[in-house]
Design an enzyme around this catalytic site. Structure first.
Site, PDB file in Angstrom:
ATOM      1  N   CYS A 122      92.187  88.329 -27.327  1.00 25.48           N
ATOM      2  CA  CYS A 122      92.167  88.483 -28.344  1.00 25.48           C
ATOM      3  C   CYS A 122      91.289  89.229 -28.887  1.00 25.48           C
ATOM      4  O   CYS A 122      90.824  90.369 -30.166  1.00 25.48           O
ATOM      5  CB  CYS A 122      91.902  87.215 -29.825  1.00 25.48           C
ATOM      6  SG  CYS A 122      90.949  85.729 -29.427  1.00 25.48           S
ATOM      7  N   TRP A 167     100.234  82.581 -25.422  1.00 21.70           N
ATOM      8  CA  TRP A 167     100.575  83.176 -24.290  1.00 21.70           C
ATOM      9  C   TRP A 167      99.271  83.071 -23.368  1.00 21.70           C
ATOM     10  O   TRP A 167      99.501  82.666 -22.749  1.00 21.70           O
ATOM     11  CB  TRP A 167     102.033  83.107 -24.217  1.00 21.70           C
ATOM     12  CG  TRP A 167     101.653  84.848 -24.755  1.00 21.70           C
ATOM     13  CD1 TRP A 167     102.505  85.032 -26.124  1.00 21.70           C
ATOM     14  CD2 TRP A 167     101.369  86.159 -24.235  1.00 21.70           C
ATOM     15  NE1 TRP A 167     101.984  86.066 -26.076  1.00 21.70           N
ATOM     16  CE2 TRP A 167     101.254  87.258 -24.871  1.00 21.70           C
ATOM     17  CE3 TRP A 167     100.883  86.201 -23.601  1.00 21.70           C
ATOM     18  CZ2 TRP A 167     101.159  88.731 -25.022  1.00 21.70           C
ATOM     19  CZ3 TRP A 167      99.534  87.635 -23.080  1.00 21.70           C
ATOM     20  CH2 TRP A 167     100.574  88.591 -23.921  1.00 21.70           C
ATOM     21  N   ASN A 168      98.590  84.056 -23.771  1.00 17.61           N
ATOM     22  CA  ASN A 168      97.532  84.703 -23.360  1.00 17.61           C
ATOM     23  C   ASN A 168      96.508  84.136 -22.756  1.00 17.61           C
ATOM     24  O   ASN A 168      96.414  83.923 -21.680  1.00 17.61           O
ATOM     25  CB  ASN A 168      96.855  85.700 -24.071  1.00 17.61           C
ATOM     26  CG  ASN A 168      96.156  85.374 -25.004  1.00 17.61           C
ATOM     27  OD1 ASN A 168      96.355  84.087 -26.022  1.00 17.61           O
ATOM     28  ND2 ASN A 168      95.227  86.197 -25.819  1.00 17.61           N
ATOM     29  N   GLU A 177      93.879  81.615 -35.920  1.00 17.72           N
ATOM     30  CA  GLU A 177      93.033  83.362 -35.660  1.00 17.72           C
ATOM     31  C   GLU A 177      94.440  84.480 -36.166  1.00 17.72           C
ATOM     32  O   GLU A 177      95.494  83.455 -34.482  1.00 17.72           O
ATOM     33  CB  GLU A 177      92.660  83.183 -34.205  1.00 17.72           C
ATOM     34  CG  GLU A 177      91.602  84.244 -33.600  1.00 17.72           C
ATOM     35  CD  GLU A 177      91.552  83.933 -32.077  1.00 17.72           C
ATOM     36  OE1 GLU A 177      91.941  84.989 -31.459  1.00 17.72           O
ATOM     37  OE2 GLU A 177      91.560  83.308 -32.263  1.00 17.72           O
ATOM     38  N   LEU A 178      94.174  85.482 -35.850  1.00 19.02           N
ATOM     39  CA  LEU A 178      95.446  86.083 -36.219  1.00 19.02           C
ATOM     40  C   LEU A 178      94.723  87.698 -35.510  1.00 19.02           C
ATOM     41  O   LEU A 178      95.381  88.521 -36.114  1.00 19.02           O
ATOM     42  CB  LEU A 178      94.995  86.676 -37.525  1.00 19.02           C
ATOM     43  CG  LEU A 178      95.888  85.678 -38.398  1.00 19.02           C
ATOM     44  CD1 LEU A 178      95.687  85.394 -39.994  1.00 19.02           C
ATOM     45  CD2 LEU A 178      97.334  84.456 -38.489  1.00 19.02           C
ATOM     46  N   LYS A 198     103.452  73.429 -31.005  1.00 16.70           N
ATOM     47  CA  LYS A 198     104.708  74.274 -30.581  1.00 16.70           C
ATOM     48  C   LYS A 198     103.881  75.798 -29.799  1.00 16.70           C
ATOM     49  O   LYS A 198     103.152  76.333 -30.312  1.00 16.70           O
ATOM     50  CB  LYS A 198     105.287  74.906 -32.051  1.00 16.70           C
ATOM     51  CG  LYS A 198     106.773  76.013 -32.102  1.00 16.70           C
ATOM     52  CD  LYS A 198     106.458  76.947 -31.075  1.00 16.70           C
ATOM     53  CE  LYS A 198     107.650  77.722 -31.491  1.00 16.70           C
ATOM     54  NZ  LYS A 198     107.354  79.003 -30.041  1.00 16.70           N
ATOM     55  N   PRO A 199     104.622  75.392 -28.465  1.00 20.76           N
ATOM     56  CA  PRO A 199     103.590  76.469 -27.336  1.00 20.76           C
ATOM     57  C   PRO A 199     104.860  77.805 -27.774  1.00 20.76           C
ATOM     58  O   PRO A 199     104.754  77.675 -27.945  1.00 20.76           O
ATOM     59  CB  PRO A 199     103.434  75.872 -26.063  1.00 20.76           C
ATOM     60  CG  PRO A 199     104.880  75.406 -26.338  1.00 20.76           C
ATOM     61  CD  PRO A 199     105.281  74.298 -27.581  1.00 20.76           C
ATOM     62  N   GLY A 217      97.946  83.334 -33.148  1.00 20.36           N
ATOM     63  CA  GLY A 217      99.489  84.951 -33.009  1.00 20.36           C
ATOM     64  C   GLY A 217      98.647  85.805 -33.826  1.00 20.36           C
ATOM     65  O   GLY A 217      97.267  85.863 -34.272  1.00 20.36           O
ATOM     66  N   SER A 218     100.089  86.615 -33.968  1.00 24.89           N
ATOM     67  CA  SER A 218      99.345  87.567 -34.711  1.00 24.89           C
ATOM     68  C   SER A 218      99.338  87.819 -36.270  1.00 24.89           C
ATOM     69  O   SER A 218      99.674  86.881 -36.783  1.00 24.89           O
ATOM     70  CB  SER A 218     101.187  88.689 -34.675  1.00 24.89           C
ATOM     71  OG  SER A 218     102.284  87.937 -35.460  1.00 24.89           O
ATOM     72  N   GLU A 234      96.142  96.678 -32.336  1.00 22.10           N
ATOM     73  CA  GLU A 234      95.835  95.795 -32.124  1.00 22.10           C
ATOM     74  C   GLU A 234      96.657  96.158 -30.325  1.00 22.10           C
ATOM     75  O   GLU A 234      97.860  96.487 -30.555  1.00 22.10           O
ATOM     76  CB  GLU A 234      96.155  94.572 -31.446  1.00 22.10           C
ATOM     77  CG  GLU A 234      95.549  93.813 -30.838  1.00 22.10           C
ATOM     78  CD  GLU A 234      95.862  91.979 -31.259  1.00 22.10           C
ATOM     79  OE1 GLU A 234      94.514  91.386 -30.624  1.00 22.10           O
ATOM     80  OE2 GLU A 234      96.909  92.138 -31.962  1.00 22.10           O
TER      81      GLU A 234
END
Length: 443
Positions: free
Chosen positions: A258, A128-129, A224-225, A152-153, A202-203, A353
């Site tokens: 991120c 979402w960022n 990307e985590l 899938k947003p 995401g996370s 984070e």
């Protein structure tokens, strides 16, 4: 039909709704994607490039609407939202050319040729960022490679994704690009479906779940985590430049980025001056709604994330951190610009984070101590080193996928994380090719 409602993060007023794609509907969505992918893959690379380029040119008609939706759904100020949308549209032609060049067949001599063929169906799961840019970074190479895509947003920004996909689909062949709305249930069903690749941002926790779920069928992964980016400020650094970067990087997008700077290690010989100048600059930042004048920092996207930041601040306060600006508690949805000094390795503010507008500072006496603490993290997305002679040598010791010397991480190369900040990468020729199956033809 169940609906996903999108709310304004400031006043929690409903902005709109989209139909949820249930777990039971995912197999049908994937089947449709498989059928559409066959004809899409049969087109030449040049024909796909022409179609995708035309579809992105068509996005111009939705440019203002997309900008407003980003601002309203996640709180980003209008200027930043307009940059995100404008950059996505204006750079698309260049990136399509770059991707086409990367995916072109390569002669190998003796009649052999390396080809970059479609994988099949790619699930793109986006955050979402940066709801448009982050989705687009993965969607473009996936489509250009001849794959069909199910996007899938994030459930925080469904209206942005919905308009984005609907506008592209006025030009793209039917079924090549679909959107699946919903929460983690929808995402898990998509990952477990009969697809060929998952491209995820995401996370770390979600990434580990995806990796485990993908193992049974060896789905391709690009993930990307997140990160916990350190910044080292050496005694030889240009202090004003270092201060400018530390504050701007920590506060950008309300810290919800991120590669936001999350930990600053500054040489004790210049620490007093550095801290004073950080506070002076941080005081100039203004918090507020996206449509207010001179606003630099918007709301935290939701109450859960707001509470997570507050929890880290309270933990730091309890363990002896000095608050040079701001406090350890704020009412949702905003967090004022906050500067915290004397952070220690046992504080959540250093370990985890944060995703909030916090400049977290610690002092060091020896550069080896700074490097050790900077690297003492499971994350390894970006890092920065500010200094004169010797800064490049310190940068070489950083355990991160992207390291900037007197500048931010990332830029001309691929977007890549080290350690648990990433699996695979995207961007540049090497990254684009991760969305394709390599095939060697020998004649």
């Amino acid at each position: 039909m169940s609906m996903l409602i999108s709310y304004d993060p400031i006043n929690r007023i409903a902005l709109g709704e989209v139909p949820i794609t249930t777990a039971e509907q995912i197999p049908s969505v994937v089947k449709h994607a498989k059928n559409a992918q066959k004809a899409w893959a049969a087109l030449s690379l040049n024909e796909r490039q022409q179609k995708v380029t035309l579809a992105y040119e068509h996005l111009v008609k939705a440019q203002e609407a997309l900008t407003l939706l980003i601002s309203k759904e996640m709180g980003k100020d209008y200027r930043r939202a307009s940059y995100e949308v404008g950059g996505t549209i204006q750079n698309s032609d260049y990136f399509c050319q770059e991707i086409a060049h990367a995916l072109a067949p390569e002669p190998q001599g003796h009649g052999a040729q390396v080809q970059y063929r479609p994988l099949g169906v790619v699930a793109v799961i986006s955050p979402w960022n940066y709801p448009l840019a982050m989705a687009n970074n993965l969607l473009l190479p996936a489509l250009m490679a001849g794959n069909s895509v199910v996007l899938k947003p994030s459930e925080e920004t469904p209206l942005v994704a919905d308009l984005f996909v609907k506008t592209l689909n006025e030009i793209l062949p039917e079924g090549v690009l679909q959107v699946a709305h919903g929460d983690a249930v929808t995402g898990k069903a998509l990952v477990n479906a009969d697809i060929n690749m998952v491209a995820f941002t995401g996370s770390l926790a979600a990434g580990k779940h995806i990796m485990a779920s993908a193992a049974s069928s060896l789905k391709r992964l690009v993930m990307e985590l997140g990160g916990n980016d350190p910044m080292i400020v050496m005694a030889s650094a240009d202090i004003d430049e270092a201060v400018q970067f530390a504050v701007a990087s920590s506060f950008e997008n309300a810290g919800q980025m991120c590669t936001s700077t999350e930990r600053v290690y500054v040489d004790t010989r210049i620490a007093d001056e550095f801290e004073q100048k950080v506070v002076a600059l941080a005081r100039r930042y203004r918090v507020g709604a996206w449509d207010q004048n001179n606003v630099n920092i918007g709301p935290i996207v939701n109450q859960k994330q707001h509470q997570a930041v507050i929890s880290q601040l309270k933990d730091a306060e309890a363990k002896g951190a000095r608050f040079l600006l701001g406090a350890a508690d704020y009412e949702p949805p905003f967090i004022q610009p906050t500067v915290v000094a004397d952070i220690t390795p046992d504080m959540c503010l250093e370990r985890d984070e944060t995703f909030g507008p916090i400049v977290a500072i610690s002092r060091y006496k020896h550069i080896s101590e700074a490097v050790e603490r900077a690297n003492a993290s499971p994350y390894g997305l970006g890092a920065a080193v500010f200094g004169g002679a010797g800064a490049a040598a310190v940068a070489e010791q950083m355990e991160a996928g992207m390291v900037g010397v007197n500048q931010g991480a990332g830029g001309a190369g691929p977007w890549v994380g080290a350690k648990q900040s990433g699996f695979g990468f995207h961007g540049t020729s090497a990254g684009h090719r991760q969305f394709a199956q390599v095939r060697v033809i020998s004649k």
